[in-house]
Design an enzyme around this catalytic site. Structure first.
Site, PDB file in Angstrom:
ATOM      1  N   HIS A 170       0.649  -1.244   0.062  1.00 59.51           N
ATOM      2  CA  HIS A 170       0.177   0.071  -0.156  1.00 59.51           C
ATOM      3  C   HIS A 170       0.768   1.257  -0.052  1.00 59.51           C
ATOM      4  CE1 HIS A 170      -3.793   2.114  -0.013  1.00 59.51           C
ATOM      5  NE2 HIS A 170      -4.417   1.207   0.896  1.00 59.51           N
ATOM      6  N   ASP A 390     -10.875  -8.634 -18.675  1.00 57.92           N
ATOM      7  CA  ASP A 390     -10.935  -9.736 -19.666  1.00 57.92           C
ATOM      8  C   ASP A 390      -9.461 -10.176 -19.757  1.00 57.92           C
ATOM      9  OD1 ASP A 390     -11.153 -11.930 -21.387  1.00 57.92           O
ATOM     10  OD2 ASP A 390     -12.712 -10.885 -22.423  1.00 57.92           O
TER      11      ASP A 390
END
Length: 448
Positions: A170, A390
């Site tokens: 992070h 995708d």
């Protein structure tokens, strides 16, 4: 009993190590304040490609294909193959950190669960606990990126599905940057980016936007011995996904704005208000109890000059709404949503600059001890491109997050699979979730 088998572990590197001029990346206060919290863990569930489609993938297998496309993605997102470096500044007894793009590699793990199906993830009332095992580096804090990979990918094969779980330090990315990486990887994987270096909107890593405000590297008045690895994980908590349809969201938004005689309350603010009131009702506080709602606010477009969308790093602030249980429940949805609206609107360019200046005078490093019992916090965003990922054999079925930074009261928001819908992954006590299920006002606004 469902059991996960770990098949292989690999180190995935970019094709080339960056040159010296781009090898070192400084860290801003927004990055450094997250040293002692968990990395970001988000992942996508897919149906398996058909055998004929899998044969067309690189190497003839999903695993080989994803490893190759990940390496090509790291040619673009090269810092994620690097490590953090901690420097002890003996002159003033402080420490500093920077990102070293040394191409030591990201971690890639292939795992299998032989008796788990897609339906076993989607159908239960609560998110199955095994989903936490679909992510790497549980229990690793961000500052440990000095020795641990900044990026860990676990690809878990189910009977009829594949879960791609990403864990990213992070200090290196926020939610916007996380999905920028994920979107780029999926584009490369399905062949839409033939030459990664010719990307139309390449990521921007350097912190030149902060010149004149920040003198890098930032010195933090902490001794290495003061940094603790201790981390407790939530127990007796459950996670449930609440789905709000486009129609139900529009109704909540219209109701909130009508109650306040305005048009500025957003769809998300209306839903947040609805959720907050439901959780407070279910927790059965006393009327004079003070309650809080923490909202992560993206500030890329709020600072001057605005940060480009392609900036990779952290650019978020916490907005905190505080009121009493009596006010929250007595006033109704519009008033609650308006309080959230005001706090978000308060995050102006002037406030951003003041925050940076104040932080540099007195650095504050968050320690994630959990959300307090009278608070909620919402992270992520319904604007992220989640369902466009995708990888070459179809869109994802759903999205889930890992154990990182979870506690009683953490709500993670995602776009829903249907355009305009919103999902909330709620981490709450079992008792709170049971009570919410009997709350007619709350349940009426959920999609059936």
């Amino acid at each position: 009993m469902t059991h996960i088998r770990f098949i292989s572990t690999s180190s995935i590197r970019a094709a080339a190590t960056p040159n010296e001029s781009t090898r070192r990346i400084e860290l801003t206060p927004w990055d450094l304040q997250l040293l002692l919290v968990d990395p970001i863990q988000k992942g996508l569930l897919f149906f398996k490609p058909t055998p004929s489609r899998e044969k067309e993938l690189i190497g003839g297998s999903v695993i080989d294909h994803l490893k190759t496309s990940l390496s090509r993605t790291l040619d673009i997102f090269y810092p994620l193959a690097g490590r953090l470096v901690m420097v002890e500044n003996n002159d003033d007894k402080t420490i500093s950190f920077f990102l070293d793009c040394n191409n030591l590699g990201a971690q890639f793990v292939h795992a299998v669960v032989d008796d788990l199906t897609v339906a076993d993830i989607l159908n239960p009332k609560y998110v199955p606990d095994i989903v936490n095992s679909f992510f790497l580096m549980n229990g690793v804090l961000n500052y440990q990126g000095i020795s641990k990979p900044l990026l860990g990918v676990q690809v878990t094969e189910l009977v009829d599905g594949i879960f791609i779980g990403c864990t990213i330090n992070h200090c290196a990315v926020d939610g916007s940057s996380f999905w920028h990486f994920f979107n780029t990887w999926s584009e490369i994987s399905r062949g839409n980016i033939i030459n990664p270096t010719s990307q139309l909107f390449p990521p921007i890593f350097q912190r030149c936007f902060f010149n004149g405000i920040i003198n890098f590297p930032i010195h933090i008045p902490v001794h290495p011995s003061e940094i603790s690895d201790e981390r407790s994980f939530p127990t007796l908590l459950k996670q449930k996904v609440f789905h709000f349809s486009k129609k139900k969201i529009a109704q909540l938004k219209a109701k909130a704005n009508a109650e306040m005689g305005t048009t500025t309350i957003s769809s998300l603010q209306a839903v947040l208000g609805h959720l907050w009131r439901a959780v407070v009702r279910s927790r059965r506080y006393s009327d004079n109890q003070e309650v809080h709602y923490g909202v992560l606010v993206g500030v890329r477009q709020r600072i001057q000059p605005p940060l480009p969308a392609e900036y990779v790093g952290n650019a978020v602030l916490f907005g905190n709404v505080t009121t009493t249980v009596h006010n929250l429940l007595e006033h109704g949805l519009g008033w609650v949503a308006w309080q959230i609206n005001k706090v978000i609107a308060y995050q102006t360019a002037e406030e951003m600059k003041k925050y940076i200046e104040d932080w540099l005078k007195a650095p504050k490093i968050f320690k994630f001890s959990g959300v307090t019992s009278n608070a909620l916090i919402t992270g992520s965003s319904p604007r992220f491109n989640v369902y466009g990922n995708d990888f070459g054999w179809g869109r994802p079925i759903t999205v889930r997050s890992g154990l990182g930074n979870k506690s009683d009261g953490k709500l993670t928001v995602f776009p829903g699979a249907e355009e305009g819908s919103i999902d909330f992954e709620a981490c709450l006590s079992f008792e709170t979730l049971q009570t919410m299920a009997d709350d007619e006002e709350f349940m009426e606004a959920l999609a059936s």
